[in-house]
Design an enzyme around this catalytic site. Structure first.
Site, PDB file in Angstrom:
ATOM      1  N   GLN A  97       0.923  -1.483  -0.007  1.00  0.00           N
ATOM      2  CA  GLN A  97      -0.250  -0.291   0.118  1.00  0.00           C
ATOM      3  C   GLN A  97       0.873   1.376  -0.049  1.00  0.00           C
ATOM      4  O   GLN A  97       1.674   1.706   1.076  1.00  0.00           O
ATOM      5  CB  GLN A  97      -0.557  -0.227   0.837  1.00  0.00           C
ATOM      6  N   TYR A 186      -6.446  10.705   3.847  1.00  0.00           N
ATOM      7  CA  TYR A 186      -5.273  11.143   3.492  1.00  0.00           C
ATOM      8  C   TYR A 186      -5.660  12.714   2.584  1.00  0.00           C
ATOM      9  O   TYR A 186      -6.712  12.699   1.987  1.00  0.00           O
ATOM     10  CB  TYR A 186      -4.308   9.732   3.621  1.00  0.00           C
ATOM     11  N   ARG A 234      -7.471   1.888  -2.619  1.00  0.00           N
ATOM     12  CA  ARG A 234      -8.903   1.904  -1.691  1.00  0.00           C
ATOM     13  C   ARG A 234      -9.196   3.375  -1.770  1.00  0.00           C
ATOM     14  O   ARG A 234      -8.508   4.140  -1.967  1.00  0.00           O
ATOM     15  CB  ARG A 234      -7.584   1.183  -0.701  1.00  0.00           C
ATOM     16  N   GLY A 324      -9.742  -6.398   9.189  1.00  0.00           N
ATOM     17  CA  GLY A 324      -7.997  -6.196   9.706  1.00  0.00           C
ATOM     18  C   GLY A 324      -7.996  -6.322  11.355  1.00  0.00           C
ATOM     19  O   GLY A 324      -6.715  -7.105  11.178  1.00  0.00           O
TER      20      GLY A 324
END
Length: 374
Positions: A97, A186, A234, A324
Protein backbone atom coordinates in the site's frame (compact mmCIF):
# COMPACT_ATOMS: atom_id res chain seq x y z
CA UNK A 1 -22.37 -20.67 -4.29
CA UNK A 2 -19.39 -18.40 -3.74
CA UNK A 3 -17.16 -19.14 -0.75
CA UNK A 4 -14.46 -17.21 1.09
CA UNK A 5 -12.27 -20.26 0.74
CA UNK A 6 -12.26 -20.81 -3.01
CA UNK A 7 -9.45 -19.88 -5.38
CA UNK A 8 -9.75 -16.50 -7.11
CA UNK A 9 -8.09 -15.18 -10.27
CA UNK A 10 -6.89 -11.61 -9.69
CA UNK A 11 -5.93 -10.36 -13.16
CA UNK A 12 -3.85 -13.49 -13.78
CA UNK A 13 -2.60 -13.94 -10.21
CA UNK A 14 -3.98 -16.99 -8.45
CA UNK A 15 -5.19 -16.25 -4.90
CA UNK A 16 -5.62 -19.30 -2.68
CA UNK A 17 -8.83 -17.87 -1.19
CA UNK A 18 -10.99 -14.74 -1.20
CA UNK A 19 -9.78 -13.49 2.19
CA UNK A 20 -7.67 -10.31 2.13
CA UNK A 21 -5.52 -9.11 5.00
CA UNK A 22 -6.25 -5.39 5.12
CA UNK A 23 -3.47 -2.80 5.55
CA UNK A 24 -2.72 -1.94 9.19
CA UNK A 25 -0.11 0.44 10.55
CA UNK A 26 1.95 -1.21 13.31
CA UNK A 27 4.87 1.28 13.77
CA UNK A 28 7.58 -1.30 14.45
CA UNK A 29 10.29 -0.13 11.99
CA UNK A 30 12.69 1.81 14.20
CA UNK A 31 14.73 3.20 11.31
CA UNK A 32 11.99 3.29 8.70
CA UNK A 33 13.10 0.00 7.13
CA UNK A 34 11.22 -3.31 7.18
CA UNK A 35 13.31 -5.91 9.03
CA UNK A 36 13.33 -9.59 10.01
CA UNK A 37 10.56 -9.02 12.55
CA UNK A 38 8.42 -7.41 9.84
CA UNK A 39 9.04 -10.41 7.61
CA UNK A 40 8.05 -12.81 10.40
CA UNK A 41 4.81 -10.89 11.01
CA UNK A 42 3.72 -11.15 7.40
CA UNK A 43 4.95 -14.73 7.00
CA UNK A 44 2.69 -15.76 9.89
CA UNK A 45 -0.34 -14.30 8.08
CA UNK A 46 0.44 -15.54 4.56
CA UNK A 47 -2.56 -17.88 4.64
CA UNK A 48 -4.60 -14.93 3.36
CA UNK A 49 -5.40 -15.04 -0.32
CA UNK A 50 -3.92 -11.56 -0.58
CA UNK A 51 -2.03 -9.43 1.94
CA UNK A 52 -2.05 -5.67 1.55
CA UNK A 53 0.92 -4.30 3.45
CA UNK A 54 0.77 -1.59 6.06
CA UNK A 55 0.84 1.85 4.48
CA UNK A 56 4.36 2.52 3.22
CA UNK A 57 5.13 6.20 2.53
CA UNK A 58 6.26 7.25 -0.92
CA UNK A 59 8.50 9.97 0.54
CA UNK A 60 9.47 11.53 3.84
CA UNK A 61 6.94 14.26 3.06
CA UNK A 62 4.24 11.60 2.85
CA UNK A 63 4.97 10.21 6.32
CA UNK A 64 2.45 10.64 9.14
CA UNK A 65 3.62 7.95 11.56
CA UNK A 66 6.97 7.47 13.25
CA UNK A 67 8.60 4.05 12.92
CA UNK A 68 6.87 2.92 9.74
CA UNK A 69 8.73 1.37 6.80
CA UNK A 70 8.93 3.61 3.74
CA UNK A 71 9.58 2.71 0.14
CA UNK A 72 11.51 5.63 -1.36
CA UNK A 73 15.13 4.57 -0.64
CA UNK A 74 17.31 1.66 -1.75
CA UNK A 75 17.69 0.49 1.86
CA UNK A 76 13.91 0.44 2.28
CA UNK A 77 13.50 -1.59 -0.91
CA UNK A 78 16.04 -4.11 0.37
CA UNK A 79 14.18 -4.31 3.68
CA UNK A 80 10.89 -5.06 1.94
CA UNK A 81 12.58 -7.77 -0.16
CA UNK A 82 12.86 -9.86 2.99
CA UNK A 83 9.14 -9.47 3.61
CA UNK A 84 8.00 -10.41 0.10
CA UNK A 85 10.39 -13.38 0.07
CA UNK A 86 8.88 -14.65 3.34
CA UNK A 87 5.30 -14.34 2.06
CA UNK A 88 6.12 -16.00 -1.25
CA UNK A 89 7.87 -18.88 0.51
CA UNK A 90 4.51 -19.60 2.18
CA UNK A 91 2.66 -19.45 -1.14
CA UNK A 92 1.08 -16.05 -0.45
CA UNK A 93 0.56 -12.89 -2.48
CA UNK A 94 1.30 -9.40 -1.21
CA UNK A 95 0.62 -5.89 -2.54
CA UNK A 96 2.31 -2.78 -1.09
CA UNK A 97 0.00 0.00 0.00
CA UNK A 98 1.71 3.18 -1.22
CA UNK A 99 0.79 6.17 0.89
CA UNK A 100 0.95 9.93 1.30
CA UNK A 101 -0.83 11.24 4.39
CA UNK A 102 -1.02 14.87 3.28
CA UNK A 103 -2.11 17.10 6.15
CA UNK A 104 -2.24 14.18 8.61
CA UNK A 105 1.39 14.68 9.56
CA UNK A 106 3.48 16.72 11.97
CA UNK A 107 6.45 19.00 11.49
CA UNK A 108 8.67 16.58 13.48
CA UNK A 109 8.25 14.03 10.65
CA UNK A 110 8.70 16.42 7.73
CA UNK A 111 11.88 17.29 5.81
CA UNK A 112 13.70 20.07 7.68
CA UNK A 113 10.76 20.35 10.08
CA UNK A 114 8.55 21.98 7.44
CA UNK A 115 4.78 22.04 7.12
CA UNK A 116 2.89 19.01 5.80
CA UNK A 117 1.23 19.46 2.41
CA UNK A 118 -2.41 19.16 1.41
CA UNK A 119 -4.92 20.37 -1.17
CA UNK A 120 -5.39 23.49 0.96
CA UNK A 121 -4.18 25.16 4.15
CA UNK A 122 -7.09 23.78 6.18
CA UNK A 123 -5.86 21.74 9.18
CA UNK A 124 -7.60 18.65 10.52
CA UNK A 125 -8.98 19.56 13.91
CA UNK A 126 -11.43 16.93 15.15
CA UNK A 127 -10.58 14.90 18.24
CA UNK A 128 -9.06 12.03 16.22
CA UNK A 129 -6.84 14.13 13.95
CA UNK A 130 -3.45 13.17 15.29
CA UNK A 131 -0.14 12.03 13.89
CA UNK A 132 2.10 9.46 15.60
CA UNK A 133 5.09 11.77 15.83
CA UNK A 134 7.44 13.44 18.34
CA UNK A 135 6.58 16.02 20.96
CA UNK A 136 8.83 18.89 22.05
CA UNK A 137 10.80 16.50 24.27
CA UNK A 138 11.41 14.11 21.39
CA UNK A 139 9.10 11.42 22.77
CA UNK A 140 6.98 9.50 20.25
CA UNK A 141 3.22 9.50 20.66
CA UNK A 142 0.00 10.90 19.22
CA UNK A 143 0.18 14.68 18.69
CA UNK A 144 -2.13 17.14 16.94
CA UNK A 145 -1.57 17.24 13.18
CA UNK A 146 0.26 20.37 12.04
CA UNK A 147 -1.24 23.12 9.89
CA UNK A 148 -0.54 22.22 6.24
CA UNK A 149 0.44 24.28 3.24
CA UNK A 150 -1.32 23.78 -0.12
CA UNK A 151 0.65 21.99 -2.80
CA UNK A 152 1.51 24.30 -5.68
CA UNK A 153 0.22 23.25 -9.08
CA UNK A 154 3.72 22.24 -10.17
CA UNK A 155 4.25 20.36 -6.91
CA UNK A 156 1.26 18.14 -7.70
CA UNK A 157 3.17 16.64 -10.62
CA UNK A 158 6.09 15.91 -8.30
CA UNK A 159 3.85 13.97 -5.91
CA UNK A 160 2.31 12.06 -8.83
CA UNK A 161 5.83 11.05 -9.86
CA UNK A 162 6.65 10.06 -6.28
CA UNK A 163 3.75 7.59 -6.41
CA UNK A 164 5.02 6.15 -9.71
CA UNK A 165 8.54 5.81 -8.31
CA UNK A 166 7.19 4.10 -5.20
CA UNK A 167 5.29 1.62 -7.37
CA UNK A 168 8.45 0.80 -9.31
CA UNK A 169 10.33 0.37 -6.02
CA UNK A 170 7.59 -1.97 -4.77
CA UNK A 171 7.97 -4.20 -7.81
CA UNK A 172 11.75 -4.15 -7.33
CA UNK A 173 11.15 -5.22 -3.72
CA UNK A 174 9.22 -8.26 -4.94
CA UNK A 175 5.66 -7.12 -4.27
CA UNK A 176 3.02 -8.64 -6.53
CA UNK A 177 1.46 -5.21 -7.01
CA UNK A 178 0.56 -1.97 -5.24
CA UNK A 179 -2.52 -0.47 -3.65
CA UNK A 180 -2.73 3.31 -3.96
CA UNK A 181 -4.02 4.69 -0.66
CA UNK A 182 -6.88 7.01 -1.56
CA UNK A 183 -8.90 6.54 1.62
CA UNK A 184 -9.16 7.44 5.31
CA UNK A 185 -8.78 11.20 5.05
CA UNK A 186 -5.27 11.16 3.60
CA UNK A 187 -3.88 13.22 0.72
CA UNK A 188 -5.98 11.88 -2.16
CA UNK A 189 -9.20 12.29 -0.21
CA UNK A 190 -8.15 15.82 0.74
CA UNK A 191 -8.39 16.62 -2.97
CA UNK A 192 -11.68 14.71 -3.44
CA UNK A 193 -13.54 16.51 -0.66
CA UNK A 194 -14.85 19.96 -1.77
CA UNK A 195 -15.13 21.12 1.84
CA UNK A 196 -11.37 20.64 2.26
CA UNK A 197 -10.21 21.42 -1.27
CA UNK A 198 -10.60 25.16 -1.89
CA UNK A 199 -8.21 25.35 -4.84
CA UNK A 200 -8.88 27.44 -7.93
CA UNK A 201 -6.50 25.65 -10.32
CA UNK A 202 -7.25 22.55 -12.41
CA UNK A 203 -7.10 20.41 -9.25
CA UNK A 204 -9.89 22.34 -7.54
CA UNK A 205 -13.23 20.91 -6.47
CA UNK A 206 -15.58 23.00 -8.59
CA UNK A 207 -16.52 20.10 -10.86
CA UNK A 208 -16.15 16.33 -10.72
CA UNK A 209 -13.44 16.19 -13.40
CA UNK A 210 -11.17 18.62 -11.54
CA UNK A 211 -12.02 17.07 -8.18
CA UNK A 212 -10.87 13.61 -9.31
CA UNK A 213 -8.02 14.74 -11.56
CA UNK A 214 -5.24 14.24 -8.98
CA UNK A 215 -6.39 10.72 -8.12
CA UNK A 216 -6.64 9.65 -11.75
CA UNK A 217 -3.28 11.20 -12.65
CA UNK A 218 -1.69 9.11 -9.90
CA UNK A 219 -3.46 5.97 -11.11
CA UNK A 220 -2.37 6.61 -14.69
CA UNK A 221 1.24 7.29 -13.72
CA UNK A 222 1.43 4.12 -11.63
CA UNK A 223 -0.24 2.03 -14.37
CA UNK A 224 2.22 3.40 -16.93
CA UNK A 225 5.12 2.40 -14.70
CA UNK A 226 4.13 -1.15 -13.61
CA UNK A 227 1.00 -2.21 -15.53
CA UNK A 228 -2.71 -2.03 -14.69
CA UNK A 229 -2.88 -5.68 -13.62
CA UNK A 230 -0.59 -4.84 -10.69
CA UNK A 231 -2.46 -1.75 -9.48
CA UNK A 232 -5.27 -1.45 -6.95
CA UNK A 233 -6.67 1.56 -5.13
CA UNK A 234 -8.36 1.99 -1.76
CA UNK A 235 -11.26 4.43 -1.32
CA UNK A 236 -13.53 5.27 1.63
CA UNK A 237 -16.75 6.91 0.38
CA UNK A 238 -18.85 8.45 3.16
CA UNK A 239 -15.95 8.17 5.59
CA UNK A 240 -15.41 10.91 8.17
CA UNK A 241 -11.99 9.89 9.50
CA UNK A 242 -9.59 12.75 10.24
CA UNK A 243 -12.04 15.61 9.94
CA UNK A 244 -13.47 14.69 6.54
CA UNK A 245 -16.93 16.32 6.54
CA UNK A 246 -19.76 14.82 4.53
CA UNK A 247 -20.93 16.81 1.51
CA UNK A 248 -23.71 16.44 -1.09
CA UNK A 249 -21.30 15.44 -3.89
CA UNK A 250 -20.00 12.19 -2.39
CA UNK A 251 -22.03 9.83 -4.57
CA UNK A 252 -21.35 11.81 -7.73
CA UNK A 253 -17.62 11.87 -6.98
CA UNK A 254 -17.18 8.18 -6.23
CA UNK A 255 -19.43 6.87 -8.98
CA UNK A 256 -17.48 9.03 -11.44
CA UNK A 257 -14.30 7.43 -10.10
CA UNK A 258 -15.86 3.98 -10.38
CA UNK A 259 -16.53 4.48 -14.08
CA UNK A 260 -13.10 5.97 -14.72
CA UNK A 261 -11.31 3.19 -12.82
CA UNK A 262 -13.29 0.50 -14.67
CA UNK A 263 -11.94 1.89 -17.94
CA UNK A 264 -8.39 1.43 -16.64
CA UNK A 265 -8.86 -2.32 -15.93
CA UNK A 266 -7.03 -2.28 -12.59
CA UNK A 267 -6.35 -5.31 -10.43
CA UNK A 268 -9.03 -4.12 -8.01
CA UNK A 269 -10.78 -1.36 -6.13
CA UNK A 270 -10.77 -1.73 -2.33
CA UNK A 271 -13.61 0.03 -0.50
CA UNK A 272 -13.25 0.76 3.21
CA UNK A 273 -16.48 1.07 5.18
CA UNK A 274 -15.68 3.26 8.18
CA UNK A 275 -18.95 2.64 9.97
CA UNK A 276 -19.64 -0.11 12.50
CA UNK A 277 -21.49 -3.24 11.43
CA UNK A 278 -24.63 -1.90 13.11
CA UNK A 279 -24.50 1.37 11.13
CA UNK A 280 -22.35 0.96 7.99
CA UNK A 281 -21.15 4.05 6.18
CA UNK A 282 -21.63 2.30 2.84
CA UNK A 283 -25.23 1.36 2.19
CA UNK A 284 -26.14 -1.69 0.13
CA UNK A 285 -27.75 0.69 -2.34
CA UNK A 286 -24.47 2.58 -2.79
CA UNK A 287 -22.50 -0.67 -3.11
CA UNK A 288 -24.92 -1.80 -5.80
CA UNK A 289 -24.49 1.48 -7.70
CA UNK A 290 -20.72 1.30 -7.37
CA UNK A 291 -20.78 -2.31 -8.56
CA UNK A 292 -22.83 -1.31 -11.60
CA UNK A 293 -20.27 1.39 -12.48
CA UNK A 294 -17.14 -0.61 -11.68
CA UNK A 295 -16.88 -3.96 -13.44
CA UNK A 296 -13.54 -5.15 -12.02
CA UNK A 297 -12.60 -6.96 -8.82
CA UNK A 298 -14.12 -5.27 -5.78
CA UNK A 299 -12.84 -5.70 -2.22
CA UNK A 300 -14.75 -4.57 0.86
CA UNK A 301 -13.25 -3.99 4.31
CA UNK A 302 -14.87 -2.85 7.52
CA UNK A 303 -16.58 -4.69 10.39
CA UNK A 304 -16.89 -7.91 8.43
CA UNK A 305 -17.32 -11.34 9.95
CA UNK A 306 -17.60 -14.63 8.09
CA UNK A 307 -21.38 -14.47 7.80
CA UNK A 308 -21.55 -10.90 6.48
CA UNK A 309 -18.62 -11.44 4.11
CA UNK A 310 -20.15 -14.53 2.55
CA UNK A 311 -23.53 -12.81 2.23
CA UNK A 312 -21.91 -9.95 0.28
CA UNK A 313 -20.23 -12.54 -1.94
CA UNK A 314 -23.48 -14.42 -2.53
CA UNK A 315 -25.29 -11.20 -3.36
CA UNK A 316 -22.64 -10.38 -5.96
CA UNK A 317 -21.73 -7.06 -4.33
CA UNK A 318 -18.04 -7.93 -3.76
CA UNK A 319 -15.42 -10.41 -4.94
CA UNK A 320 -12.99 -10.41 -2.02
CA UNK A 321 -13.46 -9.71 1.72
CA UNK A 322 -10.82 -7.86 3.72
CA UNK A 323 -10.24 -8.29 7.45
CA UNK A 324 -8.03 -6.00 9.50
CA UNK A 325 -7.87 -6.21 13.29
CA UNK A 326 -8.85 -9.92 13.43
CA UNK A 327 -5.56 -10.70 11.67
CA UNK A 328 -3.57 -9.03 14.46
CA UNK A 329 -4.35 -11.64 17.12
CA UNK A 330 -5.15 -14.49 14.71
CA UNK A 331 -2.24 -15.16 12.35
CA UNK A 332 -4.16 -18.26 11.25
CA UNK A 333 -7.38 -16.28 10.65
CA UNK A 334 -8.29 -18.02 7.41
CA UNK A 335 -8.11 -21.45 9.05
CA UNK A 336 -10.12 -20.24 12.03
CA UNK A 337 -12.81 -18.86 9.73
CA UNK A 338 -12.84 -22.03 7.66
CA UNK A 339 -13.31 -24.26 10.72
CA UNK A 340 -15.53 -21.81 12.68
CA UNK A 341 -12.95 -21.68 15.48
CA UNK A 342 -13.05 -18.95 18.14
CA UNK A 343 -11.09 -15.77 17.43
CA UNK A 344 -8.54 -14.30 19.82
CA UNK A 345 -8.92 -10.64 20.81
CA UNK A 346 -5.99 -8.32 20.07
CA UNK A 347 -4.44 -6.13 22.75
CA UNK A 348 -5.06 -2.54 21.66
CA UNK A 349 -2.26 -1.31 23.92
CA UNK A 350 0.28 -2.98 21.61
CA UNK A 351 -1.11 -1.89 18.24
CA UNK A 352 1.55 0.78 17.66
CA UNK A 353 5.25 0.70 18.51
CA UNK A 354 7.20 -1.67 20.71
CA UNK A 355 8.67 -5.04 19.76
CA UNK A 356 7.43 -8.60 19.41
CA UNK A 357 4.73 -8.29 22.08
CA UNK A 358 1.37 -7.93 20.39
CA UNK A 359 3.04 -8.26 17.00
CA UNK A 360 4.61 -11.65 16.31
CA UNK A 361 3.83 -13.46 19.59
CA UNK A 362 0.15 -14.29 19.01
CA UNK A 363 -0.23 -18.10 18.88
CA UNK A 364 -2.10 -20.09 16.27
CA UNK A 365 -5.05 -22.22 17.26
CA UNK A 366 -3.93 -25.65 18.36
CA UNK A 367 -4.00 -27.92 15.35
CA UNK A 368 -3.97 -25.17 12.72
CA UNK A 369 -1.86 -26.60 9.87
CA UNK A 370 0.99 -25.00 7.93
CA UNK A 371 1.16 -21.81 9.97
CA UNK A 372 4.45 -20.48 11.31
CA UNK A 373 3.74 -19.97 15.01
CA UNK A 374 5.52 -17.33 17.07
Amino acid sequence: MKSLFEVYDLRGQKLRNRVVMAPMTRARAKDGIADEQTAQYYRQRAGAGLIVSEGTPISQEGTGFAFIPGIWSDDQVRGWQGVTKAVHEEGGKIFAQIWHVGRMSHTSLQPAGGQPVSSSAKPARDDKSTAYAFNDEGVAGFVEASVPRPLGTDDVARVVNDFANAAANAVAAGFDGVEIHGANGYLLEQFLNPLINDRTDRYGAGNVEDRTRFVLEIVDAVVARIGAEKVGIRLSPFGKLFDMPHHPLIEETYLHLATALAERKLAYVHLKDQGPASAPALSRDFLRKFRESYSGTLILAGSLDKRRAEQFLQDGLIDLAAFGQPFIANPDLVERLRRDLPLATPNRETYYGGGAEGYTDYPVYEGSPDIKAA
